[in-house]
Design an enzyme around this catalytic site. Structure first.
Site, PDB file in Angstrom:
ATOM      1  CE1 TYR A 142      22.881 -12.819  26.311  1.00 49.53           C
ATOM      2  CE2 TYR A 142      23.193 -13.548  28.572  1.00 49.53           C
ATOM      3  CZ  TYR A 142      22.376 -13.067  27.580  1.00 49.53           C
ATOM      4  OH  TYR A 142      21.063 -12.830  27.855  1.00 49.53           O
ATOM      5  CE  LYS A 193      18.336  -7.405  12.305  1.00 44.69           C
ATOM      6  NZ  LYS A 193      17.280  -6.727  11.480  1.00 44.69           N
ATOM      7  CG  ASP A 226      13.773  -7.930  12.212  1.00 45.43           C
ATOM      8  OD1 ASP A 226      14.094  -9.002  11.657  1.00 45.43           O
ATOM      9  OD2 ASP A 226      13.743  -6.835  11.600  1.00 45.43           O
ATOM     10  CG  ASP A 250      17.895 -13.132  27.392  1.00 44.72           C
ATOM     11  OD1 ASP A 250      17.382 -13.853  28.259  1.00 44.72           O
ATOM     12  OD2 ASP A 250      18.116 -11.923  27.548  1.00 44.72           O
ATOM     13  CG  ASP A 254      12.011 -13.138  28.868  1.00 46.39           C
ATOM     14  OD1 ASP A 254      12.456 -14.249  29.231  1.00 46.39           O
ATOM     15  OD2 ASP A 254      12.124 -12.106  29.556  1.00 46.39           O
TER      16      ASP A 254
HETATM   17  C1  IPM Z   1      17.826 -15.963  31.224  1.00 47.66           C
HETATM   18  C2  IPM Z   1      18.160 -14.746  32.040  1.00 47.66           C
HETATM   19  C3  IPM Z   1      19.682 -14.595  32.128  1.00 47.66           C
HETATM   20  C4  IPM Z   1      20.191 -14.355  30.715  1.00 47.66           C
HETATM   21  C5  IPM Z   1      20.160 -13.510  33.103  1.00 47.66           C
HETATM   22  C6  IPM Z   1      19.632 -13.727  34.502  1.00 47.66           C
HETATM   23  C7  IPM Z   1      21.661 -13.407  33.112  1.00 47.66           C
HETATM   24  O1  IPM Z   1      17.535 -13.629  31.513  1.00 47.66           O
HETATM   25  O2  IPM Z   1      18.305 -17.063  31.575  1.00 47.66           O
HETATM   26  O3  IPM Z   1      17.089 -15.842  30.250  1.00 47.66           O
HETATM   27  O4  IPM Z   1      20.231 -13.220  30.234  1.00 47.66           O
HETATM   28  O5  IPM Z   1      20.585 -15.343  30.093  1.00 47.66           O
HETATM   29 MG    MG Z   2      16.220 -14.057  29.897  1.00 48.50          MG
END
Ligand code: IPM
Ligand code: MG
Length: 370
Positions: A142, A193, A226, A250, A254
């Site tokens: 990042y 990884k 993975d 990240d 999700d």
């Molecule tokens: C998260 C989001 C952020 C990230 C974006 C909005 C920059 O996806 O907080 O998970 O990638 O960290």
């Molecule tokens: Mg995210």
């Protein structure tokens, strides 16, 4: 009664709608004499760009640095697709994380029994799931340099991002994970990884050494990122605390969010180092979900991740663990009563909007308080 200064940054899309419900909850706790919350409100993301051409202004950055906690909604939307990269909505969030040095991102994924059917996985796989993803938040790809697109001059361009981690960055996030594990199921799964990436080799070495030196009482295992993604949907209850880098964290968070039924359920806390002199740490609390421009302005967004993020502020910034437990119980009670926003409803189920869900949680708090 202690006074805590909150900076509210509702942001874009559904951000302002879900933030209004947090304000109700904060006022309720204030009214009960639990603590008093003084709030200021600022702009971040696309709305900040519209107002002053930056993803967050210097004045709002200064407020964030001075606040006891920042409560953040969501940023972004198609309206700002064309804005320059440096001032795109996400840049505001990334600057807050970097300048406030919020290296530890805690993303708990809890599946309430009442919601097990809202998950895309089978009930027995997710029911009562309780895992904590600890994502490194200020390093890795990042923020690594160089980060650029260069023109190779032959009609080709080259895009470059740099994955970089130093020992201290891995060690301090490892400590956060091990300390949390001791208060939970006493198990840490570290993920990278190392079969492909040098930063993964170092990550593995540093976590292994830290474990041996200071946390041998905690169970530690390593999984390639993975494989961990696969295990998360195969048998997520094998995990307690997962610690991983910024990018893998990240993605994996999700995935974990969907196990719980909806992205609208997952809160998060982003924490800095504790100042040894004051005992305080900088902190920002935000839902894992984004700005959801497709449903913004309709009053149908689920405010639970946002309210849960405020609950994490009670716990991790203000030492109000009992109040946080109470809020978690209120959310569980409301879900058990059958109330559903659209994202967590099964087909055919009746749904309520954002405001009704927030009101129900405040009412449930009132019942618990007696
Ligand atoms: C998260 C989001 C952020 C990230 C974006 C909005 C920059 O996806 O907080 O998970 O990638 O960290
Ligand atoms: Mg995210």
């Amino acid at each position: 009664m202690a006074t805590h200064n909150l900076l509210l940054l509702p942001g874009d899309g559904i951000g302002p709608e879900v933030m209004s419900e947090v304000v109700k909850v904060a006022n309720w706790f204030g009214g009960q004499g639990v603590a008093s919350f003084e709030t200021q409100t600022g702009l971040v993301g696309g709305c900040a760009y519209d107002a002053h051409g930056q993803a967050i202004s210097e004045a709002d950055m200064a407020l964030a640095m001075a606040a006891d906690a920042v409560i953040f909604g969501a940023v972004g939307g198609p309206k700002w697709d064309g804005v320059p990269y440096d001032v795109r909505p996400e840049a505001g969030l990334l600057r807050l994380r970097k300048d406030m040095k919020l290296f530890a991102n805690l993303r708990p994924a809890i599946c309430y029994p009442a919601l097990a059917d809202a998950s895309s996985l089978k009930r027995e796989i997710v029911e009562n799931l309780d895992i904590m993803i600890v994502r490194e938040l200020t390093g890795g790809v990042y923020f690594g340099e160089p980060k650029q697109i260069i023109d190779l001059g032959n009609g080709q361009k080259r895009g470059i991002d740099t994955q970089v981690y130093d020992t201290y960055e891995i060690e301090r996030i490892g400590r956060v994970a091990f300390e949390l594990a001791r208060k939970r199921g006493n198990k840490v799964t570290s993920s990278e990884k190392r079969n492909v990436m040098k930063s993964g080799v170092l990550w593995n070495e540093v976590i292994t050494a830290l474990h041996k030196r200071d946390y041998a009482d905690v169970q530690l295992e390593h999984q390639l990122a993975d494989a961990l993604g696969m295990q998360l949907v195969r048998w997520p209850k094998q995990f307690d605390v997962i610690v991983t880098d910024n990018l893998f964290g990240d993605m994996l968070s999700d995935v974990a969010a969907m196990l719980t039924g909806s992205l609208g359920m997952l809160p998060s806390a982003s924490l800095g180092e504790t100042d040894p002199k004051t005992g305080k740490r900088k902190a920002l609390y935000e839902p894992v979900h984004g700005s959801a421009p497709d449903i913004a302005g309709q009053g149908i967004a689920n405010p639970i991740a946002m309210i849960g993020s405020f609950g994490m502020a009670l716990r991790y910034s203000f030492g109000l663990g009992d109040a946080a437990d109470m809020l978690d119980k209120a959310i569980a009670d409301v879900l058990a009563s059958g109330l559903r926003t659209k994202d967590i409803a099964t087909p055919g189920e009746a749904t309520v909007g954002t405001v009704a869900m927030g009101d129900a949680i405040v009412a449930a708090l009132g019942k618990i308080a007696g």
